[in-house]
Structures are given as structure tokens and as C-alpha cells.
Design an enzyme around this catalytic site. Structure first.
Site, PDB file in Angstrom:
ATOM      1  N   THR A 142      -1.593   0.792 -10.202  1.00  0.00           N
ATOM      2  CA  THR A 142      -2.818   0.150  -9.734  1.00  0.00           C
ATOM      3  C   THR A 142      -3.610   1.027  -8.783  1.00  0.00           C
ATOM      4  O   THR A 142      -4.730   0.685  -8.408  1.00  0.00           O
ATOM      5  CB  THR A 142      -2.501  -1.214  -9.085  1.00  0.00           C
ATOM      6  OG1 THR A 142      -3.693  -1.991  -9.001  1.00  0.00           O
ATOM      7  CG2 THR A 142      -1.896  -1.022  -7.700  1.00  0.00           C
ATOM      8  N   GLU A 173       0.826  -1.206   0.000  1.00  0.00           N
ATOM      9  CA  GLU A 173       0.000   0.000   0.000  1.00  0.00           C
ATOM     10  C   GLU A 173       0.859   1.255   0.000  1.00  0.00           C
ATOM     11  O   GLU A 173       0.508   2.260  -0.632  1.00  0.00           O
ATOM     12  CB  GLU A 173      -0.940  -0.007   1.210  1.00  0.00           C
ATOM     13  CG  GLU A 173      -1.932  -1.150   1.236  1.00  0.00           C
ATOM     14  CD  GLU A 173      -3.016  -1.031   0.169  1.00  0.00           C
ATOM     15  OE1 GLU A 173      -3.028  -0.038  -0.580  1.00  0.00           O
ATOM     16  OE2 GLU A 173      -3.857  -1.940   0.077  1.00  0.00           O
ATOM     17  N   GLU A 226     -12.820  -0.503  -9.562  1.00  0.00           N
ATOM     18  CA  GLU A 226     -12.477  -1.374 -10.696  1.00  0.00           C
ATOM     19  C   GLU A 226     -13.517  -1.358 -11.816  1.00  0.00           C
ATOM     20  O   GLU A 226     -13.160  -1.418 -13.001  1.00  0.00           O
ATOM     21  CB  GLU A 226     -12.270  -2.806 -10.195  1.00  0.00           C
ATOM     22  CG  GLU A 226     -11.045  -2.986  -9.321  1.00  0.00           C
ATOM     23  CD  GLU A 226     -11.269  -2.552  -7.885  1.00  0.00           C
ATOM     24  OE1 GLU A 226     -10.268  -2.332  -7.169  1.00  0.00           O
ATOM     25  OE2 GLU A 226     -12.454  -2.410  -7.482  1.00  0.00           O
TER      26      GLU A 226
END
Length: 759
Positions: free
Chosen positions: A714, A362, A628
């Protein structure tokens, strides 16, 4: 949070006696006592004699064993030393029973995790002061089976531990049993879950994995313990620790294909009309972002997250996560004054010296990626200097024997750990998703050490035997070998595949070996993991646990549409196939939204032939503002310009506005089936970094981030595609070349049974 707990447990030392680690579990169960009737609800066992268990009950957690959260009831008399009489059902089939046997192993190595819905707990169990979303905890049993053992009666040593997974979303009460180094027949598995029959439909609660690295610190005892309906024979001598060879996952050719969306591409006039409407929608999204930013600025400035219901703040990364994550959105959306205010705070106050362990993954995708992108957009060296400061600290995480980064790192002490709930294995979606950021740092600084750390991991993966191009989710950082056979494009696997194609794009499409790895993984996914639902033929990607398919799909899997579209722009023979699959999956993800009363998607859905395509399990009803689905909608609109994708996005945005908006931000939703307006007091930084950004880009006709010039990490931080990458970023510098890929099923090892399956 899970990493912090793991680190605390590690302090106790991994080599304590069996009775010591039982103590932790007894204390752990006692903590649950205020919310759980332990006597009535918890089935427990431990790898220690009953006397040790009773004694341990008085000691508390001081000598806890970190790698197995052993639990025992406060009534130690429920544990009795029974002779070995074999496993027989001791009770009738339970009302909560739901499991599926995976069948006998085809080789000498198998790990079975059978699941029994046995321990209903409150929706929110209080654990060490941390509230977790799981509606139940998990009882886990690990059984080591000797080399020539073929049933549970021949088991080596075993223990059961109470396990609360606070990081990944397997929700529900289950009773797991894992077997190493031996094979079980179906009858033995049935006996193991006493009283359970096999359901007609596959149960998601069964997990079947391969385990190849047996922990060397397994508890040893000569006693046999019977606890209600579970019995483990514990031999005097156990010999765990020997390496167990890999076994390929058994997958089945699905025969599923899709055709491209037949709707025509828009005319110039239709595109112009779409752009005019999109401008109005863009401003609505921009206003929503500013609303959330102002709430963060007012109530949580310099903290990781705003709590949008109570106007409090939360720190878990200790890196001003929402601020750093939002920098590029501030720039792209034109909030330059806010951008420079954040820059000044970061320059004066952001330091990477926090003592408690934080997630390496992260930190890299949110903080390092956010800082590098802010530097590329603004050319302000404050951000590059901070990125270098952080990058230097993070390199400490890459000092395992294989170079695989640890999961949690203390930025001040350098103490580095892997999670106990993976048996100290590294997670594919984490160690496989650090390369873009580290390569970019080398590109900007000229220092090869960052890219070298990333490329050592890629070299290791490039040399691994894969399963039809796909990688299992766990890998030993000591041996560099996979430690299970779970294949998923959801949690624990997802972004590894995304970074294969994005690394190829980032370095100017020069790296043939990266494209080969990506192509092979997509071939495997479309051949073995792709299914159609009943009755409407919605496309979905299943999971495979090493022995059986699990017909569920996480919202996380919705990124695949974007990934496939990005990789299908080069005139390759597979482009049409990949675009068709991208369109089909994105449609499924959209249906996950619009079929719910709130118009918001659950965390995952399960597919059944008689369920009108899919159902929402009780444990998956929540929505935490994930990006997403809108990510894939943005990509498909970018490459097709079909107005329908903007309409889909607008429908989703309106649902977020209606159900998630608060006075100071946007809140997660605990139940997407509930229209009473309940909200969670949580707003993840990715809501502003990713979700809102993709909505904004979808509706901005000027394409402020062009996919021909940028690649998103991402966390949706755009990195400039390199025309002339430094040599240290390329595989040839590390002796990585194309055409050296191998698949486990192509070797001499058993297990890759290929057949056609129809759901």
C-alpha cells in the site's frame, strides 16, 4: 503525533478518579486560551460534581485520564448542579447547526453521535506545541445508558471531553453525543442537540456508530449537571463493562450500475505514438523526482522528511522515512549512485531503538516494505538484515489477547498502546494492512514467526461476521469483536480491502478463501455503497455510519479503481462489472482534480443533488500530494493501454509542477481553490515513494514493474509474486479454509434492512 500524545496520557494511568481526568481538560482548555475566547466559544460538561471541577481547575494535567479528554471552562461556575428536569432546548437554533438524526434503533443497542457545529476556532489551534490542520477541535460526549433505558432522560453516566484528532481528517467544530446500551427516539435526539432542527439535506457532521465494548473505567457520580443546553442525568450506580452484542449496520441496495468506457482500444500505431510522447513525459517526472531527492539529500539527509519551504527537516517516525521509502524509485529510475549512498547510510546508521512510540502500521508499510523491496531489486543483504532487525522488533506489537497489533509501539521498550480516540479499539486499515510485508519476510528468511503473526489476524477476520462482506472500522483487541458499525473505503478502512486481493495475488492466486473474502467485499460495495452524482452521473463510494449514509468520498478512496482493475483480470463473471466501476470511480477522481482552480484535488468532496455533482467543504480544501488517483490511472492504462489515461496523468503532473514545486522539493497545498501560490512546509515521504513512482510508471513504455510479476504494497513498494510460497504463508497451515465466511445480516440478529434507495 497522536500516538505520542496517547502514550503520554497513558503514563498517568487509566484508573484515576473522575475529578482527576477533568483536570486534564481544564488545563487543555487553558492552553487554548491565547487563541480562543474560552468563555464565549466552548460548551463543556464533566462527569463530576461542580466542586470537583472547580478544585480540578487548580491542579493541571497531572492526573489526566487518557481515555477521555475531559474539558471544562476556566469559569467553573458555568457548571451547576441542576435537578433532572428532562432535556429541552435551552436556546434557539444556532447559526452553525448542521446535523441529521439517524432514527431510532431497531434493537436494544445503539450509539448515536450527533454533531453540532458549535465551536468555531482558528484555522490552526496550538496544542502542546503541535500545530494541527483542523479548523476546529471537537467536543465529545459519551453517555452510558442503562439496559432498559429508551431516552436520554434515563441516561447512565456521562462526560464531555475536548478531543483533538490529529491523525484522521474529520475537520470542523462539532458537539458529539454517543449513547451506549439503549435506544433513542428521534425526539430525544433532537432534544440532545438543543435548538437544532433537521436540515433538508443530510449533514456530514452526523456520525452514527455501534459500540459493543463499553469501557470498564467509566466515571461514576450521582450528580446531575446542566451546561447551557445539554443535560445529563448521572445515576449513583452505573454498570458499564458488560459485553453488548453486535448489531448489523443497516444498508440499502442502491441499484447503481455502470457500463464500460465505450472508447475503442488503441491500434498498434496509436500505442506507438503514445509511447513516444510518454518517453518525454517520463523524463520530466524523473527530473522532478531527482529534484526532490537532491533537496532531501542536501537539507534533511537521514531524517524522515524534508520541509520544502524552509529547508528544515522533520522526524516523526525516526526511521529516515523518505530515504527508505525512496530506495526502489532510485533503483527503478536508474539513480544507482544515490541508491548505494543511501544503502551505506542505512547500513551504518539506521537502527530501530527510538523510545517514543511510533505507528506500527506506518513502520510496516514504509520501512519494512521499503527495505524488503530494496533487497529484492538489488539482492543486497544489507536491506534484508535491516528488515529482519525491524521485523523482530515489530513482533512485540502482536501480543494482544487476539494477536491484533497495537497502534503505537516504542521500539526500545516494547511499550504498546491503542489510541484513546478509538476507546482503545484497533483500526481496520492498520491491522488489516500488515500481511504482505510480514509474509514476504518469512518467505525470504524461512522463519515462520512473521507470517504467523500476520495470519493470526487474517484468521480472526475470516471468522468475523461481516456486513455484506465489509468490515466495520474498529475492533476490540481484547475480545476480537467489532466495536462499531462504520463502513468506509476511505480513511480507517481503505487498505484492508486492497490487501485481500493483493494477498491472493502475492501467493500465486492459490488462496481461494482470500479471493472469497475479496469478492464478497466488492459485491457488498457495489451493491450497497456505490452511488451516482447529479447531474453528471459520476460514480462515488459513500460511507455508512451504521445508521445513515454520508455522501462524501475521500481522495483515499481513489485507490479502489486500481484494486478493482487488479482483481478483474481472471475471466471471472464479475470482471466487466468491476472494470466498469473502476473506470467510473477513476473518472470521478480525475474530476476532483481538474474542476479545481489549481487543478489539484481536495482531501475529500461531498455529493449533493443540487451541487453540480460535488462540493469542496471548507475543511477539505488541502492537498498533501496523495497518490491514490494517479495509482488508479496507472492501473487502468496498464490494462487498457488507452492513451487518455496518460493524458489525464500529464494534466495532473503539470498541476503539481505549477503549484507544489519549491526550490528544494514539492509542498502540500493548503487550499486547492486558491491560486495565490500559498504552500505548506510539508512533503510526505509517500510523495516520492508512491505518487511520483506511479507517474513515472504510467509514462514508461518498458513497464519496469510488470503487474503480472509484482504486487505493490500500500506504499507502492513492489513485491515479487511468489510461484512457490512457503507453507507458512498459506491459510491451510492455520486451518483457514474457504466457504466458511459469514455475514452478520445472515444470522439471527436484527438490523440489516435491505431496500432500494435513490439519492
Amino acid at each position: 503525533q497522536a500516538a505520542a500524545l496517547d502514550a503520554e496520557r497513558a503514563e498517568a494511568g487509566a484508573d484515576r478518579a473522575a475529578s482527576g481526568f477533568v483536570a486534564y481538560g481544564l488545563w487543555f482548555v487553558r492552553m487554548l486560551g491565547q487563541q480562543v475566547d474560552v468563555e464565549a466559544a466552548v460548551v463543556v460538561a464533566a462527569a463530576a460534581p461542580a466542586e470537583a471541577v472547580a478544585a480540578a481547575a487548580e491542579r493541571g494535567p497531572g492526573s489526566g485520564k487518557p481515555n477521555g479528554r475531559a474539558a471544562a471552562s476556566s469559569d467553573a461556575q458555568r457548571l451547576s448542579n441542576a435537578g433532572h428536569t428532562g432535556l429541552r432546548p435551552a436556546s434557539t437554533a444556532g447559526a452553525h447547526c448542521n446535523y441529521t438524526a439517524g432514527g431510532p434503533s431497531s434493537g436494544s443497542v445503539a450509539q448515536f453521535m450527533t454533531a453540532l457545529d458549535a465551536i468555531p476556532l482558528p484555522d490552526r489551534a496550538l496544542v502542546r506545541g503541535t500545530r494541527i490542520d483542523n479548523p476546529a477541535l471537537t467536543l465529545s460526549a459519551w453517555v452510558y445508558v442503562e439496559p432498559r433505558a429508551f431516552s436520554i432522560q434515563d441516561a447512565g453516566s456521562g462526560y464531555i471531553g475536548l478531543h483533538a484528532d490529529q491523525t484522521h481528517s474529520f475537520h470542523g467544530a462539532i458537539d458529539e453525543v454517543a449513547i451506549w446500551h439503549g435506544a433513542l427516539d428521534a425526539e430525544s435526539i433532537r432534544s440532545l442537540v438543543a435548538g437544532c432542527g433537521l436540515p433538508e439535506q443530510p449533514g456530514v457532521t452526523l456520525v452514527v456508530r455501534e459500540q459493543f465494548d463499553v469501557p470498564s473505567d467509566a466515571p461514576r457520580t450521582g450528580s446531575a449537571i446542566q451546561v447551557q443546553n445539554l443535560l445529563f442525568r448521572l445515576p449513583v450506580q452505573a454498570t458499564p463493562g458488560a459485553h453488548v452484542p453486535q448489531v448489523s449496520a443497516t444498508l440499502q441496495l442502491t441499484g447503481v450500475t455502470f457500463e464500460r468506457d465505450a472508447s475503442p482500444f488503441p491500434t498498434a500505431q496509436e500505442r506507438e505514438a503514445s509511447d513516444e510522447l510518454a518517453l518525454l513525459r517520463r523524463e520530466a517526472v524523473r527530473s522532478g523526482f531527482k529534484h526532490a531527492w537532491d533537496g532531501y539529500k542536501k537539507y534533511a539527509w537521514g531524517q524522515d522528511e524534508l520541509k520544502p519551504k524552509t529547508n528544515a527537516s522533520k522526524n516523526w517516525l525516526h526511521q529516515a522515512a523518505t530515504m527508505v521509502d525512496s530506495l526502489d524509485c532510485l533503483w527503478i529510475m536508474g539513480f544507482k549512485q544515490d541508491f548505494y549512498e543511501a544503502r551505506d547510510w542505512i547500513s551504518a546508521n539506521l537502527h530501530f531503538t527510538h523510545a517514543a512510540p511510533v505507528s506500527v502500521f506506518e513502520t510496516i508499510i514504509r520501512s519494512l516494505g521499503g527495505l524488503i523491496t530494496a533487497y529484492e531489486l538489488s539482492e543486497d543483504r544489507v536491506f534484508l538484515n535491516k528488515a529482519v532487525e525491524l521485523g523482530d522488533v515489530l513482533l512485540t506489537a502482536f501480543q494482544s489477547p487476539t494477536g491484533v497489533p497495537c497502534t503505537a509501539l516504542s521500539l526500545s521498550s516494547g511499550r504498546c498502546t491503542f489510541p484513546s480516540w478509538t476507546s482503545q479499539s484497533a483500526i481496520l486499515s492498520e491491522y488489516g494492512t500488515v500481511q504482505l510485508e510480514l509474509k514476504s519476510l518469512t518467505q525470504h528468511t524461512g522463519n515462520p514467526k512473521y507470517a504467523a503473526a500476520a495470519m493470526r489476524v487474517m484468521k480472526l477476520l475470516h471468522e468475523q461476521p461481516m456486513v455484506h462482506g465489509m468490515a466495520p472500522t474498529y475492533l476490540s483487541p481484547k475480545t476480537g469483536r467489532f466495536t462499531n458499525a462504520v463502513i468506509t473505503f476511505g480513511a480507517l478502512g481503505d487498505s484492508y480491502y486492497e490487501y485481500l486481493v493483493k494477498q491472493w495475488v502475492y501467493t500465486g492466486k492459490q488462496e481461494v478463501w482470500l479471493r472469497e473474502m475479496y469478492d464478497k467485499s466488492v459485491d457488498g460495495m457495489t451493491s450497497y455503497m456505490l452511488f451516482k452524482s447529479k447531474p453528471n452521473d459520476l460514480g462515488y463510494i459513500a460511507e455508512h455510519n451504521g445508521r445513515a449514509y454520508q455522501h462524501k468520498m475521500d481522495h483515499l478512496v481513489c485507490f479502489v479503481g486500481a484494486m478493482l482493475a487488479l482483481g478483474a483480470q481472471d475471466g471471472r463473471p464479475t470482471d466487466e462489472r468491476d472494470m466498469a466501476v473502476a473506470e467510473a470511480l477513476t473518472e470521478t477522481c480525475y474530476q476532483m482534480y481538474v474542476r479545481q482552480p489549481t487543478g489539484l484535488s481536495p482531501e475529500f468532496v461531498q455529493f449533493f443533488p443540487n451541487a453540480n455533482d460535488f462540493q469542496v467543504p471548507n475543511s477539505a480544501k488541502y492537498n498533501i500530494l496523495r497518490p491514490e488517483a494517479i495509482e488508479s490511472i496507472f492501473y487502468l492504462h496498464y490494462y487498457t493501454r488507452k492513451p487518455k489515461y496518460r493524458d489525464m496523468g500529464w494534466t495532473m503532473w503539470q498541476a503539481f509542477e505549477r503549484w507544489s514545486r519549491t526550490a528544494s522539493g514539492y509542498a502540500a497545498i493548503p487550499n486547492v481553490l486558491d491560486t495565490s501560490g500559498k504552500q505548506e512546509d510539508k512533503m510526505e515521504s509517500f510523495w516520492m515513494a508512491e505518487t511520483i513512482k506511479y507517474f513515472y510508471l504510467l509514462f514508461d513504455p518498458s513497464d519496469p514493474v510488470k503487474l503480472e510479476e509484482h504486487v505493490f504494497n500500500t506504499e507502492a513498494h513492489p513485491l515479487r509474486i511468489l510461484k512457490q510460497p512457503r507453507e507458512e504463508l498459506l491459510g491451510s497451515h492455520y486451518s483457514i479454509h474457504e466457504s466458511s465466511l459469514s455475514d452478520a445480516e445472515e444470522g439471527d440478529e436484527p438490523g440489516a434492512t435491505l431496500s432500494r434507495v435513490v439519492m
